[in-house]
Design a protein around this motif. Structure first.
Motif, PDB file in Angstrom:
ATOM      1  N   GLU A  46      -7.710  45.869  -4.914  1.00  0.00           N
ATOM      2  CA  GLU A  46      -7.073  47.021  -5.428  1.00  0.00           C
ATOM      3  C   GLU A  46      -5.787  46.966  -4.966  1.00  0.00           C
ATOM      4  O   GLU A  46      -4.778  47.344  -5.663  1.00  0.00           O
ATOM      5  CB  GLU A  46      -7.855  48.187  -4.681  1.00  0.00           C
ATOM      6  CG  GLU A  46      -7.253  49.649  -4.785  1.00  0.00           C
ATOM      7  CD  GLU A  46      -7.268  49.899  -6.512  1.00  0.00           C
ATOM      8  OE1 GLU A  46      -6.668  50.919  -6.803  1.00  0.00           O
ATOM      9  OE2 GLU A  46      -8.140  49.371  -7.294  1.00  0.00           O
ATOM     10  N   SER A  47      -5.264  46.204  -3.717  1.00  0.00           N
ATOM     11  CA  SER A  47      -3.918  46.385  -3.096  1.00  0.00           C
ATOM     12  C   SER A  47      -3.139  45.370  -4.333  1.00  0.00           C
ATOM     13  O   SER A  47      -1.978  45.858  -4.584  1.00  0.00           O
ATOM     14  CB  SER A  47      -3.737  45.763  -1.853  1.00  0.00           C
ATOM     15  OG  SER A  47      -4.343  46.831  -1.033  1.00  0.00           O
ATOM     16  N   ARG A  49      -3.837  44.831  -7.327  1.00  0.00           N
ATOM     17  CA  ARG A  49      -3.483  45.499  -8.636  1.00  0.00           C
ATOM     18  C   ARG A  49      -2.382  46.456  -8.671  1.00  0.00           C
ATOM     19  O   ARG A  49      -1.484  46.398  -9.469  1.00  0.00           O
ATOM     20  CB  ARG A  49      -4.677  46.381  -9.275  1.00  0.00           C
ATOM     21  CG  ARG A  49      -4.729  47.149 -10.253  1.00  0.00           C
ATOM     22  CD  ARG A  49      -5.930  47.997 -10.591  1.00  0.00           C
ATOM     23  NE  ARG A  49      -6.118  48.979  -9.801  1.00  0.00           N
ATOM     24  CZ  ARG A  49      -5.169  50.044  -9.666  1.00  0.00           C
ATOM     25  NH1 ARG A  49      -4.485  50.333 -10.870  1.00  0.00           N
ATOM     26  NH2 ARG A  49      -5.398  51.168  -8.866  1.00  0.00           N
ATOM     27  N   LEU A  50      -2.346  47.303  -7.413  1.00  0.00           N
ATOM     28  CA  LEU A  50      -1.138  48.087  -7.357  1.00  0.00           C
ATOM     29  C   LEU A  50       0.266  47.276  -7.134  1.00  0.00           C
ATOM     30  O   LEU A  50       1.265  47.655  -7.653  1.00  0.00           O
ATOM     31  CB  LEU A  50      -1.230  49.024  -5.977  1.00  0.00           C
ATOM     32  CG  LEU A  50      -2.357  50.271  -6.483  1.00  0.00           C
ATOM     33  CD1 LEU A  50      -2.635  50.897  -5.189  1.00  0.00           C
ATOM     34  CD2 LEU A  50      -1.984  51.007  -7.554  1.00  0.00           C
ATOM     35  N   HIS A  52       0.989  44.313  -8.416  1.00  0.00           N
ATOM     36  CA  HIS A  52       1.407  44.036  -9.930  1.00  0.00           C
ATOM     37  C   HIS A  52       2.012  45.121 -10.478  1.00  0.00           C
ATOM     38  O   HIS A  52       2.896  45.009 -11.419  1.00  0.00           O
ATOM     39  CB  HIS A  52       0.284  43.304 -10.340  1.00  0.00           C
ATOM     40  CG  HIS A  52      -0.056  41.982  -9.948  1.00  0.00           C
ATOM     41  ND1 HIS A  52      -0.765  41.405  -9.152  1.00  0.00           N
ATOM     42  CD2 HIS A  52       0.625  40.814 -10.791  1.00  0.00           C
ATOM     43  CE1 HIS A  52      -0.759  40.302  -8.906  1.00  0.00           C
ATOM     44  NE2 HIS A  52      -0.083  39.758  -9.995  1.00  0.00           N
ATOM     45  N   GLN A  53       1.341  46.256 -10.412  1.00  0.00           N
ATOM     46  CA  GLN A  53       1.784  47.758 -11.094  1.00  0.00           C
ATOM     47  C   GLN A  53       3.309  47.742 -10.973  1.00  0.00           C
ATOM     48  O   GLN A  53       3.997  48.025 -11.659  1.00  0.00           O
ATOM     49  CB  GLN A  53       0.657  48.735 -10.878  1.00  0.00           C
ATOM     50  CG  GLN A  53       1.346  49.798 -11.540  1.00  0.00           C
ATOM     51  CD  GLN A  53       0.207  51.129 -11.302  1.00  0.00           C
ATOM     52  OE1 GLN A  53      -0.952  50.951 -11.065  1.00  0.00           O
ATOM     53  NE2 GLN A  53       0.796  52.249 -11.527  1.00  0.00           N
ATOM     54  N   PHE A  54       3.652  47.753  -9.696  1.00  0.00           N
ATOM     55  CA  PHE A  54       4.835  48.047  -9.266  1.00  0.00           C
ATOM     56  C   PHE A  54       5.794  46.800  -8.929  1.00  0.00           C
ATOM     57  O   PHE A  54       6.808  46.918  -8.477  1.00  0.00           O
ATOM     58  CB  PHE A  54       5.046  48.775  -7.930  1.00  0.00           C
ATOM     59  CG  PHE A  54       4.193  50.179  -7.754  1.00  0.00           C
ATOM     60  CD1 PHE A  54       4.984  51.209  -8.588  1.00  0.00           C
ATOM     61  CD2 PHE A  54       2.921  50.494  -7.428  1.00  0.00           C
ATOM     62  CE1 PHE A  54       4.309  52.383  -8.414  1.00  0.00           C
ATOM     63  CE2 PHE A  54       2.424  51.570  -7.742  1.00  0.00           C
ATOM     64  CZ  PHE A  54       3.196  52.797  -8.097  1.00  0.00           C
ATOM     65  N   ASP A  55       5.431  45.707  -9.519  1.00  0.00           N
ATOM     66  CA  ASP A  55       6.172  44.436  -9.488  1.00  0.00           C
ATOM     67  C   ASP A  55       6.626  44.143  -8.127  1.00  0.00           C
ATOM     68  O   ASP A  55       7.945  43.828  -7.762  1.00  0.00           O
ATOM     69  CB  ASP A  55       7.662  44.867 -10.194  1.00  0.00           C
ATOM     70  CG  ASP A  55       7.136  44.887 -11.863  1.00  0.00           C
ATOM     71  OD1 ASP A  55       6.501  44.127 -12.154  1.00  0.00           O
ATOM     72  OD2 ASP A  55       8.082  45.657 -12.400  1.00  0.00           O
ATOM     73  N   HIS A  67      10.811  48.048  -5.094  1.00  0.00           N
ATOM     74  CA  HIS A  67       9.628  47.867  -5.625  1.00  0.00           C
ATOM     75  C   HIS A  67       8.401  47.737  -4.485  1.00  0.00           C
ATOM     76  O   HIS A  67       7.361  48.306  -4.536  1.00  0.00           O
ATOM     77  CB  HIS A  67       9.261  46.595  -6.365  1.00  0.00           C
ATOM     78  CG  HIS A  67      10.151  46.707  -7.501  1.00  0.00           C
ATOM     79  ND1 HIS A  67      10.507  45.736  -8.210  1.00  0.00           N
ATOM     80  CD2 HIS A  67      10.739  47.604  -8.245  1.00  0.00           C
ATOM     81  CE1 HIS A  67      11.378  45.802  -9.326  1.00  0.00           C
ATOM     82  NE2 HIS A  67      11.391  47.112  -9.401  1.00  0.00           N
ATOM     83  N   ALA A  71       5.196  50.333  -3.922  1.00  0.00           N
ATOM     84  CA  ALA A  71       3.827  49.661  -3.656  1.00  0.00           C
ATOM     85  C   ALA A  71       3.254  50.037  -2.672  1.00  0.00           C
ATOM     86  O   ALA A  71       1.906  50.666  -2.449  1.00  0.00           O
ATOM     87  CB  ALA A  71       3.806  48.241  -3.789  1.00  0.00           C
ATOM     88  N   ALA A  74       2.077  53.862  -2.609  1.00  0.00           N
ATOM     89  CA  ALA A  74       1.033  54.080  -3.441  1.00  0.00           C
ATOM     90  C   ALA A  74      -0.287  53.235  -2.870  1.00  0.00           C
ATOM     91  O   ALA A  74      -1.399  53.945  -2.974  1.00  0.00           O
ATOM     92  CB  ALA A  74       1.210  53.199  -4.734  1.00  0.00           C
TER      93      ALA A  74
END
Length: 420
Positions: A46-47, A49-50, A52-55, A67, A71, A74
């Protein structure tokens, strides 16, 4: 339930309990470790994924701190309560901590600059009793290619909520109880199998033993009938010898060897000519030399006959005398095997008190006079000391009884000492 079954049940139960006591803690540990690994794997996924989501994977650019901060904020409060993100040189770029994280942060061990190359985790249980999982993950721009350079580091601390701790505890306890129960059930299932196999083995061993004893009796009767027209002598003398030996504490294989030897003591006479063996009068010197060869012939017969080899002590030494004047080896004193010394008393006593082709039976008192006279010359004084108090009862017990009755007397002793 007989003694063997009780002993088997106790041993299997003890082994089953031991296995359960060893296997259950292992099962508990494995189940708990598995639960921790599952939680960590889910948290890392899960971490990631986040991140990557926040670069926040490649942390070398000018916006790396921004960034990383997004992250971290989040991620914290979700799967992790403390989140720290570092660049490739190990400099901290961002940190986010929940109230639960603040409560345990001071109790967690500190570490230096991150420099690990593979992900790992460890558990902590501070004095407050809170259970925390600490995760360390090197960041790469590929989740599968471990040869890619590290672009940063992610570290997170998850404070395990009470419900999750209870769940792991219950699952681990269930696994431990199931393994323990399986160990006990296996023991319970093995018990009837072991008892059945043992009973079958005991039955077969009993059949073998019965055949051995039947063979022993057949050999004994064969020579007894040549020598005295009856097989009762072997039964009587073996019973008398066993009775004396019991008073002297003989048991087990020593007693079994004495009984077999008593039955087969004169087996070598099978090779003695009838003219000598059944001669009603006294043997001359040449005849006596031939008669004495029955000892050596008897040894040859019993040697190599498996369990009957135990009879050799009596067969080889039943004509030796305490003072060394016997034959064939002129053994004396305690050099004569104890079984042969016991047998000598029983044999002479029965021979004196029994009717033979060449003599009439002698009365008890007359027989005892001869035994007493030959004590310390022919007979071991210690054996006579044991036999003397039981002699009268022995004489009365055997007086006038049939061969079948005598056989039954000995059979009772055989069943006892051969555990039949």
């Amino acid at each position: 339930m007989n003694t063997f079954q009780k002993r088997t049940a106790i041993r299997i139960a003890a082994v089953s309990i031991l296995l359960a006591s060893l296997a259950s803690p292992i099962a508990w540990y494995v189940a708990r470790e598995s639960a921790e690994e599952s939680i960590v794997a889910l948290a890392v996924e899960e971490s990631g994924r986040l991140l990557h989501q926040f670069d926040a994977i490649d942390l070398s650019g000018p916006q790396a701190t921004q960034h990383a901060t997004l992250a971290a904020n989040a991620i914290s409060g979700g799967m992790f309560d403390i989140v720290e993100i570092y660049d490739a040189q190990g400099r901290k770029l961002a940190e986010s901590v929940t109230p639960e994280g603040h409560a345990v942060e001071s109790s967690l061990p500190h570490h230096g600059t991150p420099d690990y190359t593979t992900a790992f985790y460890n558990g902590h249980k501070p004095a407050s009793g809170v259970w925390a999982l600490r995760v360390f993950v090197p960041l790469r721009d590929s989740a599968t290619d471990m040869s890619r350079p590290i672009t940063g580091y992610f570290e997170g601390v998850r404070v395990m909520p009470t419900w999750q701790q209870d769940q792991i505890f219950n699952n681990s306890l269930s696994a431990a109880l199931m393994v323990g129960l399986a160990s006990l059930l296996c023991g319970g299932a093995l018990y009837p199998v072991v008892v059945h196999l043992s009973a079958d083995n005991e039955r077969k061993a009993q059949e073998v033993l019965d055949s051995h004893i039947s063979m022993m009796e057949a050999l004994g009767r064969a020579i007894a009938k040549r020598d005295s027209d009856t097989g009762a002598h072997n039964y009587r003398v073996a019973w008398i010898a066993a009775s004396i030996a019991e008073q002297m504490g003989l048991a087990g294989s020593d007693m079994q060897a004495l009984i077999a030897g008593s039955f087969l003591h004169d087996v070598g006479k099978i090779g003695i000519p009838d003219a000598i063996l059944l001669k009603p009068g006294k043997l001359d010197d040449d005849e006596m030399r031939v008669m004495r060869t029955h000892v050596a012939q008897g040894e040859e017969i019993v040697n190599g006959m498996g369990w009957l080899e135990g009879a050799n002590a009596v067969v080889a030494a039943h004509h030796e005398k305490w003072n060394g004047s016997g034959y064939p080896r002129q053994l004396s004193g305690e050099d004569i095997p104890l079984a042969a010394r016991i047998f000598a008393v029983a044999d002479v006593f029965d021979a004196l008190c029994s009717k033979r082709p060449y003599k009439e039976p002698m009365g008890f008192d007359a027989a005892m006079v001869i035994l007493e006279k030959d004590t310390a010359s022919h007979f071991d004084p210690s054996v006579m000391a044991v036999f003397r108090p039981m002699a009268r009862a022995t004489f009365d017990r055997l007086a006038g009884i049939s061969e079948n009755a005598t056989r039954q007397l000995l059979e009772d002793r055989v069943r006892h000492h051969f555990e039949m």
